[in-house]
Design a protein around this motif. Sequence first.
Motif, mmCIF file in Angstrom:
data_model
loop_
_atom_site.group_PDB
_atom_site.id
_atom_site.type_symbol
_atom_site.label_atom_id
_atom_site.label_comp_id
_atom_site.label_asym_id
_atom_site.label_seq_id
_atom_site.Cartn_x
_atom_site.Cartn_y
_atom_site.Cartn_z
ATOM 1 N N TRP A 3 3.614 11.556 2.854
ATOM 2 C CA TRP A 3 2.596 11.983 3.824
ATOM 3 C C TRP A 3 1.291 12.268 3.088
ATOM 4 O O TRP A 3 1.297 12.813 1.992
ATOM 5 C CB TRP A 3 3.023 13.255 4.557
ATOM 6 C CG TRP A 3 4.203 13.100 5.445
ATOM 7 C CD1 TRP A 3 5.512 13.212 5.086
ATOM 8 C CD2 TRP A 3 4.191 12.803 6.843
ATOM 9 N NE1 TRP A 3 6.322 13.018 6.174
ATOM 10 C CE2 TRP A 3 5.542 12.771 7.271
ATOM 11 C CE3 TRP A 3 3.180 12.578 7.776
ATOM 12 C CZ2 TRP A 3 5.905 12.509 8.586
ATOM 13 C CZ3 TRP A 3 3.543 12.330 9.092
ATOM 14 C CH2 TRP A 3 4.881 12.293 9.489
ATOM 15 N N THR A 4 0.174 11.895 3.728
ATOM 16 C CA THR A 4 -1.128 12.200 3.139
ATOM 17 C C THR A 4 -1.551 13.617 3.502
ATOM 18 O O THR A 4 -1.089 14.185 4.489
ATOM 19 C CB THR A 4 -2.202 11.210 3.616
ATOM 20 O OG1 THR A 4 -2.262 11.242 5.051
ATOM 21 C CG2 THR A 4 -1.883 9.806 3.143
ATOM 22 N N MET A 5 -2.443 14.152 2.727
ATOM 23 C CA MET A 5 -2.852 15.546 2.890
ATOM 24 C C MET A 5 -3.721 15.763 4.119
ATOM 25 O O MET A 5 -3.723 16.848 4.700
ATOM 26 C CB MET A 5 -3.597 15.989 1.622
ATOM 27 C CG MET A 5 -3.931 17.463 1.549
ATOM 28 S SD MET A 5 -4.654 17.870 -0.062
ATOM 29 C CE MET A 5 -5.186 19.563 0.244
ATOM 30 N N PHE A 6 -4.463 14.726 4.520
ATOM 31 C CA PHE A 6 -5.440 14.891 5.595
ATOM 32 C C PHE A 6 -5.192 13.937 6.756
ATOM 33 O O PHE A 6 -5.898 12.955 6.924
ATOM 34 C CB PHE A 6 -6.867 14.685 5.061
ATOM 35 C CG PHE A 6 -7.271 15.652 3.995
ATOM 36 C CD1 PHE A 6 -7.697 16.931 4.319
ATOM 37 C CD2 PHE A 6 -7.204 15.282 2.664
ATOM 38 C CE1 PHE A 6 -8.066 17.827 3.341
ATOM 39 C CE2 PHE A 6 -7.570 16.172 1.671
ATOM 40 C CZ PHE A 6 -7.996 17.443 2.000
ATOM 41 N N ASN A 7 -4.179 14.171 7.539
ATOM 42 C CA ASN A 7 -3.977 13.469 8.808
ATOM 43 C C ASN A 7 -4.300 11.975 8.724
ATOM 44 O O ASN A 7 -5.213 11.473 9.385
ATOM 45 C CB ASN A 7 -4.837 14.123 9.900
ATOM 46 C CG ASN A 7 -4.492 13.597 11.290
ATOM 47 O OD1 ASN A 7 -3.378 13.161 11.534
ATOM 48 N ND2 ASN A 7 -5.462 13.648 12.198
ATOM 49 N N GLY A 8 -3.554 11.272 7.883
ATOM 50 C CA GLY A 8 -3.746 9.835 7.758
ATOM 51 C C GLY A 8 -4.699 9.418 6.669
ATOM 52 O O GLY A 8 -4.888 8.209 6.431
ATOM 53 N N GLN A 9 -5.321 10.374 5.997
ATOM 54 C CA GLN A 9 -6.241 10.061 4.907
ATOM 55 C C GLN A 9 -5.808 10.832 3.664
ATOM 56 O O GLN A 9 -5.544 12.027 3.725
ATOM 57 C CB GLN A 9 -7.676 10.439 5.283
ATOM 58 C CG GLN A 9 -8.714 9.962 4.277
ATOM 59 C CD GLN A 9 -10.128 10.276 4.736
ATOM 60 O OE1 GLN A 9 -10.354 11.285 5.397
ATOM 61 N NE2 GLN A 9 -11.083 9.432 4.396
ATOM 62 N N SER A 10 -5.729 10.130 2.552
ATOM 63 C CA SER A 10 -5.268 10.779 1.333
ATOM 64 C C SER A 10 -6.395 11.554 0.660
ATOM 65 O O SER A 10 -7.580 11.325 0.915
ATOM 66 C CB SER A 10 -4.718 9.737 0.352
ATOM 67 O OG SER A 10 -5.779 8.980 -0.203
ATOM 68 N N LEU A 11 -6.003 12.461 -0.208
ATOM 69 C CA LEU A 11 -6.979 13.212 -1.002
ATOM 70 C C LEU A 11 -7.787 12.251 -1.850
ATOM 71 O O LEU A 11 -9.003 12.407 -1.999
ATOM 72 C CB LEU A 11 -6.251 14.233 -1.884
ATOM 73 C CG LEU A 11 -7.113 15.092 -2.817
ATOM 74 C CD1 LEU A 11 -8.115 15.925 -2.016
ATOM 75 C CD2 LEU A 11 -6.227 16.000 -3.670
ATOM 76 N N ARG A 12 -7.154 11.227 -2.391
ATOM 77 C CA ARG A 12 -7.869 10.245 -3.217
ATOM 78 C C ARG A 12 -8.960 9.544 -2.419
ATOM 79 O O ARG A 12 -10.083 9.374 -2.907
ATOM 80 C CB ARG A 12 -6.887 9.211 -3.763
ATOM 81 C CG ARG A 12 -7.599 8.118 -4.585
ATOM 82 C CD ARG A 12 -6.672 6.992 -4.993
ATOM 83 N NE ARG A 12 -5.843 7.389 -6.114
ATOM 84 C CZ ARG A 12 -4.533 7.580 -6.047
ATOM 85 N NH1 ARG A 12 -3.911 7.453 -4.867
ATOM 86 N NH2 ARG A 12 -3.843 7.902 -7.110
ATOM 87 N N GLU A 13 -8.649 9.166 -1.196
ATOM 88 C CA GLU A 13 -9.622 8.453 -0.368
ATOM 89 C C GLU A 13 -10.854 9.313 -0.111
ATOM 90 O O GLU A 13 -11.988 8.816 -0.167
ATOM 91 C CB GLU A 13 -8.993 8.043 0.962
ATOM 92 C CG GLU A 13 -7.986 6.910 0.841
ATOM 93 C CD GLU A 13 -7.272 6.634 2.142
ATOM 94 O OE1 GLU A 13 -6.968 5.456 2.416
ATOM 95 O OE2 GLU A 13 -7.005 7.589 2.900
#
Length: 261
Positions: free
Chosen positions: A238-248
């Motif tokens: 799972w990504t940290m931000f509701n469908g968006q990863s911390l890296r992104e």
Amino acid sequence: MTFSPVQDRAFLDTMIDRGAVFYLSHSGGKDSQAMYAILCRIIPHRQVCVVHADLGKIEWTGVQDHIRATITHPLNVVRAGKTFFEMVRHRNRTRPDVPPWPSSATRQCTSDLKRGPIQKFIRHDMKARGAKLAVNVTGIRWAEGPARAKRKPVTVNATLSKAGREVYDYMPILALSEAEVFQTIATVGQKPFHAYSRNKRLSCVFCIMGCENDLAHGADQRPDLYREYLDLEDETGWTMFNGQSLRERIEGVRSNQEQAA
């Protein structure tokens, strides 16, 4: 400068006269720092108790040293029985069908790692003091967002108001602007925590509520911790931000910075 008036001064004066213990939650951020400076000009020294919820490696390095350097009371440090990473892993293991990361709607990081340990400390400290009346004080401001704009200065803390205790939640600086907060800190001859050289807010190094700028600053300062968060995203699926990863979120900022340069 004349210090900005606190919210519901009549309540504050009544609690002082009744001998309440004021538990000031101090994160090390600008709002906590300004709140402490203002209230310590009003509340007798003996009635103030400062509490900080230690978040372990996910909080900014040096934040507790900063608090101690800007207060004249002992700093009581409390810790949860689990870490942030343990909390995410446990939720992923027991509820694999739902996102394990905290969000604006499910802020278990605040309830489990901050509010819970602080309330436990208040209960134990009141018992040790033989105190029956207390005020749980936080530096929340209306300008911080729509949810906080609905907060009232004084409410009864139903969780703590048991077993003969009378406890209130109090938010004395709700009406202060960001400029007034920084001005208050400067007026008492202090500086805010060093992360504010770039950050808009101060919370965890990588806060679920953090903006891209603050997240990128955290990655620059703590690349080791940044890597751990990315590994945990991979581990949980799972990504940290509701469908968006911390890296992104962070790489987007870095890309814009490179283009601007």
